[in-house]
Each structure stands twice: as C-alpha cells, then as structure tokens.
Design an enzyme around this catalytic site. Structure first.
Site: not given
Ligand code: PEP
Length: 253
Positions: A11-13, A97, A99, A169, A175, A215, A236-237
């Site tokens: 997920n590149w957000k 998600h 977020e 998640e 993150g 993470s 993600g990151g």
C-alpha cells in the site's frame, strides 16, 4: 496453512508522483520476476495507476487501488468508480483501511457498500479491519473485530465472498514500528476465521486469505508467515522501496 496462496500486497498510501511510481514499479518487476508461488500486488495512488499498469502488465505483479466509491457514475466530485479502476487494469482494491476510517469518516456501513461494488465489478476487495491501542488495552479487540467483520460483510452470502481478502491491521502497529507478535497475529487471524466460519461456513472460512498488516519488514515477515492462519501481508512503509519490498516477497529465501 491450508491451500491458500500467499499474497504480499504493498500500500503506497499518498506517496510517489507518477514518474516516481513508474520507476519503483519498474525496479520491483525486475526484482520479483521469478516469483511463481506467491501473489504480489501494489496499490499506487490513483494518479499513477494507468502508468504503473503499463509497467506491471504481463509480470507477476498485480495492480490494486487504495479505495473506490460505490456508485457507478454521477455527480460525486473527487470520487473514483469501480469501472474506472477496472479500466486501468486494477485487479484488487483496498477497502476500509484504518486511515480511511480515521481521517475520512469511513464506517462499517460504507465498507459494506464498497465491498459490494468491488465484487459487482470483478475487483478483489482487500477488506481492512483492526483495533486501536485503546481498544486492545481495554480488552475489546475481539468484540471490535467481530463487529467490523460482521457489519462490513452484512447481507453477503458465502458464494459472494469467495474471492474476498481480509487484512488484519492493528491500528497501533501501522506506521509505528510496533509489530504484533506472530502469536498475537495468529490469535486474531484464528478468531477472524472462526467468525467467518460461524457466519458463512467452514469451506469459505478455510479458503479466505487473511493478511497481516502493521510494520511488516523483511526481518519479521518469515515468522509471521510461519503462522498457520497468516496468509500474507499488507505492507505500507516497507513497500515504498522496491529492494525492501522484494525481500518481503522473497521471505522464504
Ligand atoms: C498499511 O498502510 O496498511 C500498513 C500496514 O502500514 P505500515 O506497514 O507502514 O505499518
């Protein structure tokens, strides 16, 4: 793990302009070219989907979007329809998600509508669920997840849900560098599967892939994947850098 094919999803957000996304995808395609036993998906921002689609076409990397709106078309400024995603080559779509829930007021009800729209358009929804730190500390993890899953999947039948992917998640692990231990992940994944079993039967519960997200890094993926109910990861990151993400994809090596 039963016969579930692992899925490693990135997920590149809200990172990467189109040129940056294209370059990242190019490098990734080369790095994971030999992957045959695992599904790989990346979800760039909407603005890069069409160009990244050209890069990943014919490779083992599939394209996903980070969200969709459930209406087919209309006066919904800023929204993206399922057909628009299909038209640029998306196969997957991330839905609900944390977020989106936290900053954009998405709810279990809107998650439900989005999942339905995804299925109606042959997109594979990656439905995200997870508890906050406060909910975990107050021992409400299971009740929160039970509600998210049941409300998000309300009015579906086992037949509708065959291709569903779930991503567990925990919000406190996204993150933050804090990962759930593999035992914590397994405990929740087993619980989610048991909720699916009660609602939709054993066959479906056994076939649905449940990813862990929060993470995930090259140094913790192998132990997470060793858990019987962990079928992949939503990253993600660590998906933003192709080398790092490819190490996660190659977790067996
Ligand atoms: C995510 O965005 O879904 C996620 C799990 O992020 P991170 O890997 O950075 O915690």
């Amino acid at each position: 793990m039963e016969n579930r094919r692992p899925l490693i999803a990135g997920n590149w957000k809200m990172f990467k302009t189109s040129p940056e996304a294209v370059e990242t995808a190019r490098q990734l395609v080369k790095l994971v070219a030999m992957t045959t036993d695992i599904d790989v998906m990346i979800a760039p921002p909407f603005t890069a989907l069409a160009q990244v689609s050209d890069v990943v076409r014919g490779s083992c990397v599939s394209l996903g979007a980070q969200n969709l709106f459930w209406e087919a078309q209309g006066a919904f400024t800023g929204a993206i329809s399922p057909a628009m995603l299909v038209s640029v080559g998306c196969k997957y779509v991330i839905i609900g998600h944390s977020e989106r829930r936290q900053y954009f007021n998405e709810t279990d009800e809107t998650v439900n509508k989005r999942i339905k729209a995804a299925f109606d358009n042959d997109l594979i929804p990656v439905m995200c669920v997870g508890e906050s730190e406060k909910e975990r500390e107050s021992k409400n993890t299971f009740s929160v997840l039970d509600k998210q899953l049941k409300k998000g999947l309300e009015d579906f039948s086992a037949d509708n849900l065959k291709r569903l992917v779930i991503a567990y998640e925990p919000v406190w692990a996204i993150g933050t560098g804090k990962t759930a231990t593999s035992e914590q992940a397994q405990e929740v994944h087993r619980f989610l599967r048991s909720v699916l079993e009660k609602s939709f039967g054993n066959t479906l519960a056994k076939s649905i892939r449940i990813l862990y997200g929060g993470s995930v890094k090259p140094n913790n993926i192998a132990e997470l994947m060793a858990m019987p109910d962990v079928d992949g990861a939503l990253v993600g990151g660590a998906s933003l850098d192709p080398e790092t993400f490819s190490k996660i994809v190659h977790f067996k090596e």
